[in-house]
Design a protein around this motif. Structure first.
Motif, mmCIF file in Angstrom:
data_model
loop_
_atom_site.group_PDB
_atom_site.id
_atom_site.type_symbol
_atom_site.label_atom_id
_atom_site.label_comp_id
_atom_site.label_asym_id
_atom_site.label_seq_id
_atom_site.Cartn_x
_atom_site.Cartn_y
_atom_site.Cartn_z
ATOM 1 N N THR A 135 25.880 -11.009 20.507
ATOM 2 C CA THR A 135 26.991 -11.768 19.915
ATOM 3 C C THR A 135 27.763 -12.519 20.988
ATOM 4 O O THR A 135 28.139 -13.687 20.816
ATOM 5 C CB THR A 135 27.944 -10.827 19.164
ATOM 6 O OG1 THR A 135 27.199 -10.045 18.216
ATOM 7 C CG2 THR A 135 29.012 -11.618 18.418
ATOM 8 N N ILE A 181 21.956 -13.705 14.461
ATOM 9 C CA ILE A 181 23.406 -13.542 14.551
ATOM 10 C C ILE A 181 24.096 -14.894 14.362
ATOM 11 O O ILE A 181 25.102 -15.003 13.659
ATOM 12 C CB ILE A 181 23.799 -12.924 15.908
ATOM 13 C CG1 ILE A 181 23.278 -11.486 15.995
ATOM 14 C CG2 ILE A 181 25.318 -12.962 16.112
ATOM 15 C CD1 ILE A 181 23.514 -10.834 17.339
ATOM 16 N N ASN A 196 28.433 -5.744 13.605
ATOM 17 C CA ASN A 196 26.960 -5.772 13.677
ATOM 18 C C ASN A 196 26.402 -4.855 14.769
ATOM 19 O O ASN A 196 25.180 -4.694 14.879
ATOM 20 C CB ASN A 196 26.454 -7.210 13.890
ATOM 21 C CG ASN A 196 26.882 -7.811 15.228
ATOM 22 O OD1 ASN A 196 27.354 -7.127 16.129
ATOM 23 N ND2 ASN A 196 26.713 -9.123 15.359
#
Length: 215
Positions: free
Chosen positions: A184, A4, A178
């Motif tokens: 995240t 990420i 995502n």
């Protein structure tokens, strides 16, 4: 989480710089506002005391997100106010209330004899304050100002709720695409943590430098 970070490195880096700009801009304005209202609180004029007390009561009694919303959606309906300046002004006005008390406390901590001695030498009140009192007060206020800087840095994430693509605003957008919100958010948390550690280190160095000069 590494994937990420790598996939969104450019977007998060750009958002990081925007967060820093918002924080620095709001703190510069916040210090100016805080110093002004500190003098209002120290003034012998009751009207200035009253204005300062109302300002402090309103800001301390209202959530930060509400202040941002009022400033952005309220004032923007009258005059065009970009998101950046709405966020900076809201943070500056909010932090200015706390900075004013930091400055006021630092100023009153200076021995009154120094002002009296300066006035006896022919200095005006303003000149004595600028040359004698304020330099000492700012040094004494530095630790508290450093703490307020860190608080402002973290509070700057709230500008995301008026559509700014700061670090937190960008994170929300990334998490929405995502479908990995937890990972995240952790990546963004690390960004904020690194920022806080860097700025804490800088302020600690400044404090140590001034302590050495005073000793």
């Amino acid at each position: 989480m590494v994937d990420i970070f790598l996939a969104n490195y450019d977007a998060l880096l750009e958002a990081l710089f925007l967060t820093i700009r918002v924080t620095l801009g709001s703190l510069v304005l916040g210090c100016a506002i805080g110093l002004l209202f500190a003098f209002f609180r120290l003034s012998h004029l009751k009207i200035l005391n009253y204005i300062a007390n109302v300002y402090l009561a309103l800001i301390r009694g209202m959530p930060m997100i509400v202040q941002i919303a009022i400033l952005y959606f309220g004032i923007s309906s009258i005059v065009s106010l970009p998101q950046y300046w709405a966020g900076v002004l809201a943070l500056a006005i909010h932090n200015g209330a706390y900075i004013s008390e930091i400055f006021r406390g630092a100023i009153v901590s200076i021995d009154k004899g120094q002002m009296e001695a300066s006035r006896s030498l022919g200095m005006t009140y303003a000149l004595a304050m600028r040359r004698i009192i304020l330099p000492q007060a700012i040094k004494r206020a530095l630790p508290s100002l450093g703490n307020q800087f860190i608080i402002c840095l973290k509070e700057s994430s709230l500008v995301a709720y008026i559509g700014m693509s700061d670090l937190w605003g960008t994170t929300i957008a990334i998490a929405g695409t995502n479908y990995q919100p937890l990972k995240t958010y952790v990546v963004t948390g690390v960004y904020y943590l690194v920022l806080v550690l860097i700025f804490s280190y800088v302020f600690n160095k400044l404090e140590a430098k001034y302590r050495l000069k005073q000793s």
